[in-house]
Motif scaffolding. Sequence first.
Motif, PDB file in Angstrom:
ATOM      1  N   ALA A  16       0.857  -1.182   0.000  1.00  0.00           N
ATOM      2  CA  ALA A  16       0.000   0.000   0.000  1.00  0.00           C
ATOM      3  C   ALA A  16       0.890   1.227   0.000  1.00  0.00           C
ATOM      4  CB  ALA A  16      -0.905   0.001   1.225  1.00  0.00           C
ATOM      5  N   PRO A  17       1.170   1.747  -1.156  1.00  0.00           N
ATOM      6  CA  PRO A  17       2.177   2.795  -1.227  1.00  0.00           C
ATOM      7  C   PRO A  17       1.679   4.129  -0.678  1.00  0.00           C
ATOM      8  CG  PRO A  17       1.222   2.431  -3.373  1.00  0.00           C
ATOM      9  CD  PRO A  17       0.597   1.430  -2.464  1.00  0.00           C
ATOM     10  N   ALA A  33       7.590  11.713 -24.192  1.00  0.00           N
ATOM     11  CA  ALA A  33       8.562  11.609 -23.104  1.00  0.00           C
ATOM     12  C   ALA A  33       8.203  10.470 -22.150  1.00  0.00           C
ATOM     13  CB  ALA A  33       8.647  12.929 -22.352  1.00  0.00           C
ATOM     14  N   LEU A  34       6.917  10.307 -21.877  1.00  0.00           N
ATOM     15  CA  LEU A  34       6.476   9.255 -20.959  1.00  0.00           C
ATOM     16  C   LEU A  34       5.260   8.575 -21.562  1.00  0.00           C
ATOM     17  CD1 LEU A  34       6.591  11.075 -17.502  1.00  0.00           C
ATOM     18  CD2 LEU A  34       8.210   9.365 -18.341  1.00  0.00           C
ATOM     19  N   GLU A  35       5.233   7.257 -21.450  1.00  0.00           N
ATOM     20  CA  GLU A  35       4.087   6.548 -21.974  1.00  0.00           C
ATOM     21  C   GLU A  35       3.565   5.587 -20.915  1.00  0.00           C
ATOM     22  OE1 GLU A  35       4.981   5.364 -25.933  1.00  0.00           O
ATOM     23  OE2 GLU A  35       2.919   4.758 -26.282  1.00  0.00           O
ATOM     24  N   SER A  36       2.464   5.974 -20.329  1.00  0.00           N
ATOM     25  CA  SER A  36       1.767   5.123 -19.387  1.00  0.00           C
ATOM     26  C   SER A  36       2.698   4.539 -18.315  1.00  0.00           C
ATOM     27  CB  SER A  36       1.073   3.998 -20.166  1.00  0.00           C
ATOM     28  OG  SER A  36       0.150   3.365 -19.338  1.00  0.00           O
ATOM     29  N   VAL A  37       3.376   5.425 -17.627  1.00  0.00           N
ATOM     30  CA  VAL A  37       4.357   4.997 -16.621  1.00  0.00           C
ATOM     31  C   VAL A  37       3.692   4.874 -15.253  1.00  0.00           C
ATOM     32  CG1 VAL A  37       6.416   5.727 -15.353  1.00  0.00           C
ATOM     33  CG2 VAL A  37       6.334   5.950 -17.841  1.00  0.00           C
ATOM     34  N   ASP A  38       4.021   3.805 -14.553  1.00  0.00           N
ATOM     35  CA  ASP A  38       3.572   3.625 -13.167  1.00  0.00           C
ATOM     36  C   ASP A  38       4.763   3.783 -12.252  1.00  0.00           C
ATOM     37  OD1 ASP A  38       0.983   2.978 -14.012  1.00  0.00           O
ATOM     38  OD2 ASP A  38       1.586   0.903 -14.392  1.00  0.00           O
ATOM     39  N   PHE A  39       4.491   4.353 -11.099  1.00  0.00           N
ATOM     40  CA  PHE A  39       5.583   4.602 -10.164  1.00  0.00           C
ATOM     41  C   PHE A  39       4.977   4.632  -8.760  1.00  0.00           C
ATOM     42  CE2 PHE A  39       8.572   7.783  -8.138  1.00  0.00           C
ATOM     43  CZ  PHE A  39       9.682   6.950  -8.148  1.00  0.00           C
ATOM     44  N   ALA A  40       5.519   3.819  -7.876  1.00  0.00           N
ATOM     45  CA  ALA A  40       4.959   3.779  -6.530  1.00  0.00           C
ATOM     46  C   ALA A  40       6.072   3.775  -5.491  1.00  0.00           C
ATOM     47  CB  ALA A  40       4.096   2.530  -6.363  1.00  0.00           C
ATOM     48  N   SER A  76      -1.819   9.541  -6.690  1.00  0.00           N
ATOM     49  CA  SER A  76      -2.531   9.474  -5.420  1.00  0.00           C
ATOM     50  C   SER A  76      -1.525   9.421  -4.283  1.00  0.00           C
ATOM     51  CB  SER A  76      -3.476   8.279  -5.391  1.00  0.00           C
ATOM     52  OG  SER A  76      -2.740   7.078  -5.471  1.00  0.00           O
ATOM     53  N   LEU A  77      -1.926  10.056  -3.206  1.00  0.00           N
ATOM     54  CA  LEU A  77      -1.086  10.137  -2.029  1.00  0.00           C
ATOM     55  C   LEU A  77      -1.916   9.584  -0.870  1.00  0.00           C
ATOM     56  CD1 LEU A  77       1.753  11.353  -1.668  1.00  0.00           C
ATOM     57  CD2 LEU A  77       0.659  13.431  -0.836  1.00  0.00           C
ATOM     58  N   ASP A  78      -1.373   8.600  -0.177  1.00  0.00           N
ATOM     59  CA  ASP A  78      -2.150   7.964   0.888  1.00  0.00           C
ATOM     60  C   ASP A  78      -3.465   7.396   0.360  1.00  0.00           C
ATOM     61  OD1 ASP A  78      -0.609   8.110   3.122  1.00  0.00           O
ATOM     62  OD2 ASP A  78      -1.260  10.151   3.622  1.00  0.00           O
ATOM     63  N   GLY A  79      -3.475   6.962  -0.880  1.00  0.00           N
ATOM     64  CA  GLY A  79      -4.695   6.397  -1.448  1.00  0.00           C
ATOM     65  C   GLY A  79      -5.689   7.424  -1.937  1.00  0.00           C
ATOM     66  N   LYS A  80      -5.396   8.716  -1.720  1.00  0.00           N
ATOM     67  CA  LYS A  80      -6.324   9.753  -2.177  1.00  0.00           C
ATOM     68  C   LYS A  80      -5.787  10.393  -3.451  1.00  0.00           C
ATOM     69  CE  LYS A  80      -6.587  12.076   1.760  1.00  0.00           C
ATOM     70  NZ  LYS A  80      -6.226  11.294   2.945  1.00  0.00           N
ATOM     71  N   ALA A  81      -6.629  10.522  -4.452  1.00  0.00           N
ATOM     72  CA  ALA A  81      -6.193  11.123  -5.710  1.00  0.00           C
ATOM     73  C   ALA A  81      -5.904  12.608  -5.498  1.00  0.00           C
ATOM     74  CB  ALA A  81      -7.280  10.948  -6.771  1.00  0.00           C
ATOM     75  N   THR A  82      -4.798  13.067  -6.036  1.00  0.00           N
ATOM     76  CA  THR A  82      -4.452  14.477  -5.902  1.00  0.00           C
ATOM     77  C   THR A  82      -3.973  15.013  -7.243  1.00  0.00           C
ATOM     78  OG1 THR A  82      -2.292  13.773  -5.171  1.00  0.00           O
ATOM     79  CG2 THR A  82      -3.784  14.548  -3.474  1.00  0.00           C
ATOM     80  N   ALA A  90       2.657  20.621  -4.537  1.00  0.00           N
ATOM     81  CA  ALA A  90       3.405  19.413  -4.219  1.00  0.00           C
ATOM     82  C   ALA A  90       4.120  19.566  -2.886  1.00  0.00           C
ATOM     83  CB  ALA A  90       4.402  19.108  -5.338  1.00  0.00           C
ATOM     84  N   GLN A  91       4.676  20.744  -2.665  1.00  0.00           N
ATOM     85  CA  GLN A  91       5.382  20.967  -1.403  1.00  0.00           C
ATOM     86  C   GLN A  91       4.421  20.897  -0.227  1.00  0.00           C
ATOM     87  OE1 GLN A  91       7.664  24.574  -1.600  1.00  0.00           O
ATOM     88  NE2 GLN A  91       9.093  23.723  -3.098  1.00  0.00           N
ATOM     89  N   ARG A  92       3.237  21.479  -0.419  1.00  0.00           N
ATOM     90  CA  ARG A  92       2.259  21.438   0.660  1.00  0.00           C
ATOM     91  C   ARG A  92       1.857  20.001   0.975  1.00  0.00           C
ATOM     92  NH1 ARG A  92      -1.369  25.127  -1.673  1.00  0.00           N
ATOM     93  NH2 ARG A  92       0.247  26.684  -1.892  1.00  0.00           N
ATOM     94  N   ALA A  93       1.856  19.163  -0.052  1.00  0.00           N
ATOM     95  CA  ALA A  93       1.517  17.759   0.158  1.00  0.00           C
ATOM     96  C   ALA A  93       2.698  16.977   0.735  1.00  0.00           C
ATOM     97  CB  ALA A  93       1.058  17.135  -1.149  1.00  0.00           C
ATOM     98  N   GLY A  94       3.836  17.645   0.873  1.00  0.00           N
ATOM     99  CA  GLY A  94       4.973  16.994   1.509  1.00  0.00           C
ATOM    100  C   GLY A  94       5.969  16.377   0.551  1.00  0.00           C
ATOM    101  N   ILE A  95       5.943  16.806  -0.705  1.00  0.00           N
ATOM    102  CA  ILE A  95       6.906  16.275  -1.672  1.00  0.00           C
ATOM    103  C   ILE A  95       7.876  17.392  -2.046  1.00  0.00           C
ATOM    104  CG2 ILE A  95       7.207  15.289  -3.965  1.00  0.00           C
ATOM    105  CD1 ILE A  95       4.335  14.187  -3.656  1.00  0.00           C
ATOM    106  N   VAL A  96       9.123  17.211  -1.681  1.00  0.00           N
ATOM    107  CA  VAL A  96      10.123  18.245  -1.908  1.00  0.00           C
ATOM    108  C   VAL A  96      11.253  17.666  -2.740  1.00  0.00           C
ATOM    109  CG1 VAL A  96      11.691  19.879  -0.830  1.00  0.00           C
ATOM    110  CG2 VAL A  96       9.537  19.321   0.286  1.00  0.00           C
TER     111      VAL A  96
END
Lengths: 522, 340
Positions: A16-17, A33-40, A76-82, A90-96
């Motif tokens: 559960a990422p 540049a990107l084609e249907s990339v998944d990243f967790a 999605s962050l914590d399972g919630k779509a953002t 992004a910074q407010r969501a905690g990604i720096v």
Amino acid sequence: MPPAVTLMQTEPAEFAPLLRMSGISKSFPGVKALESVDFAVGAGEIHAFLGENGAGKSTLLKILSGAQAPDTGTISLDGKATVFATPQDAQRAGIVTIYQEFTLAPDMSIAENVFVGRELGSRFFVNHGLMEEETRKISRRIGLDREPSTRVRDLAVAEQQMVEIARALSMKSRIIVMDEPTSALSRSEVEKLFTIVRGLKAEGISTIFVTHRLEEVFEICDRYTVLRDGRNAGAGRVPETSIEGIIRMMVGRDVGLLAHRQGSFTQSEVALEVKGLNRKRKATDASAIELHDVSFKVHKGEILGLAGLVGAGRTESARAIFGADPLDSGEVIVGGTPARIASPSDAIAQGIGLVPEDRKQQALFLGLAIRTNLSMAAHDHISGWGPFISAARETALVEDYRRKLNIRMTSGEQLVGNLSGGNQQKVVLARWLALRPNVLIVDEPTRGIDVGAKVEVHNLLIEMAREGIAVIVISSELPEVLSLADRIVTMREGRVTGNVPGPGATQEQLMTLMTMSAPKAA
Amino acid sequence: MSTTGSPAKATDTSFDAFGFIARFAPLIFLLVLMAVFAIVEPRFLSSINLFNVMRQVSITGLLAIGMTFVILTAGIDLSVGSLLAFAGLVAAAVAKGGMQDRFTVGDDAVGYGWQLAALAAIAVGLAGGYIQGFAITRFKVPPFVVTLGGMSVFRGAALLFAAGGPISGFDKAFTWWGQGKIGPVPVPVIIFLVAAIVAHIVLRYTRFGRRVYAVGGNPEAARLSGLNVTGIICSVYVIMGFFAGLGAFVLAARLNSAEAVAGTGYELTVIASVVIGGTSLFGGAGTIFGTVVGSLLIGVLLNGLVLMNVSSYIQQIIIGVIIVLAVAFDTFAKSRRKRG
């Protein structure tokens, strides 16, 4: 101390990422540049994000940091779509994100840098005491042993990086993206950084770790994601793979696409030899790339490939040979005689040409005509009476190369900025060919140009070799190097790590030479 | 980022229309302005008045020609007015044969002749320009700062040299260069136009001219093409100095006097002429033709405002606003070009 719970024990199915990016696609004009990339990425995880130059890593990171919007796909962050519309989101969501080139203001204090844009205090006045107090607390967590009032300019590179990390922590970040954090650090500094990253992990903070040093992946990372040509090429747990496995994922494209060219025009005479090029990092330019004892030679009619990842020192070597950047020591021998090259015009006088990496920034005069651009280095060849340029000779020169290089243009008066990338590159190549060089260094000759023009440029380079020009090709695309080069020199972190014949070389072999430590004692 | 594979699209036609207007905007504006003044004030179109405008424009116009070279390299020279004053005083002193006779007025006060006086003015200009060009390229001080310093230094030198008073009264051969006429055309106007033609030819058809555009357009690319970037930058300040010296000589001849406060505020008019004429402050783009039009535009504007009895204070305000608008237009055109 190990964290209480590590995600490593959970099965991928139940994984559960913290962060999940799914089906991310992004196109730029002419490029997908990107084609249907998944990243967790899981919570408290150190995640290696890997791929060759141009694989799409930076695009994905820009989307993650809110600097660019994806064409399709969800985050999605914590399972919630953002949706991150801006970097602030992004910074407010905690990604720096901590970039390779630091974004610190050198003449401000540590504390001011940590809280820049979010200064503590009342509505109008900054409370320096409070800021320094807070900074001290964070500094202690990561072992930055400096007074918060110290100017950033007075810090070492590794300490500046810690200030960046402190800034990220002050934003209560949950995911810190580090783009090549170790490239500018010494071994002991890297150890220290890893200690910090492990400490963050223990606090439940995730790190996305972009690196070209694959050993480090196995030293510190829990999981990995590999991109290749804008698609997922592999992901999983680090202990379950190997360096060889990751290299295969990074380069595993269809190698048969570009066959090695037939025949070789290599002559016995050495056109250019460089011996022991050295350049130390200057205090004023801490991010500069060092060169250590770079030596190689190239013969007349030979195509020498110079392979390496970003920051390996290929471009720096080329610029140093060409006199565009100064050297601390080293010898450049042209046609058997040592040459003193202090400026590009010295190099040109020695018959050396350079097609630089960045066409628009370093080669072209976008506001000037094709004619003017093409003849810029060859004024001596098109002289008329006195100080004048002979219009007739210039027109003939432009027409000559338009035909030879098949430059598609309406007239010589057309602005070079209105040409396609491939035709612009041909204009730059023509500029140097007009000088009849002995040695031509081409840095990323096919970057950003379409496939058709790419083949034309390749054929041009081969044609030059046939005419006896020694051609040095710097390219981040291994297939390009493999298909063109008679010999390939690999570099890593400013050192030559290999010198192999082109025919018979493989991508895996080169990638290993480009990413593994030189067998040299540090 | 890259516009791969889309070299020419439908945008080409609209780009050309815009490019045409952008290119001839100063000329169009000049003609419109002249038409308006001609309607409002019939005296404006008399040949006497028109030659008067051109003669007024010729001194700052000469400086603007030099300034075009400087701005083409993305530089600036704020010292032109001060250098002009200093060079003019030196020329005057040479013409008078020294400082002791400097208040003697009339034909009797002949020193070393106008030839040597003109040479002295130009020599001072060249030297002043070279010193500044050297400081800019060698010590890597921004042109703005160096020439701001030069502005003060040369003004101080002029005041020191003049010791408080003007140097006046030259012979007929000297003053002819400022007051004479060939047919109906004032001599300064002829000097201005000849200089403009020569400068146009240099920028357009010589190796040096090419390189000035190249250095201004993309200094890094110029260096990597083997051009002597510092040499070229230094030389444009020397060229600027030459025109400051020439302008000083012509101004002294026209006023039959040289004084330390001559040319005060010229830098504003001169830079405005160049910029209004379409030369980009970012370097690499611009023409002498544009500069001539820009100079005339300012001259016509001032003349028309005088004829219409607009106060000189308001004139200054109008000139200032026009400079900002011209640069805003240039920036706008540039961003359009980038998108195109």
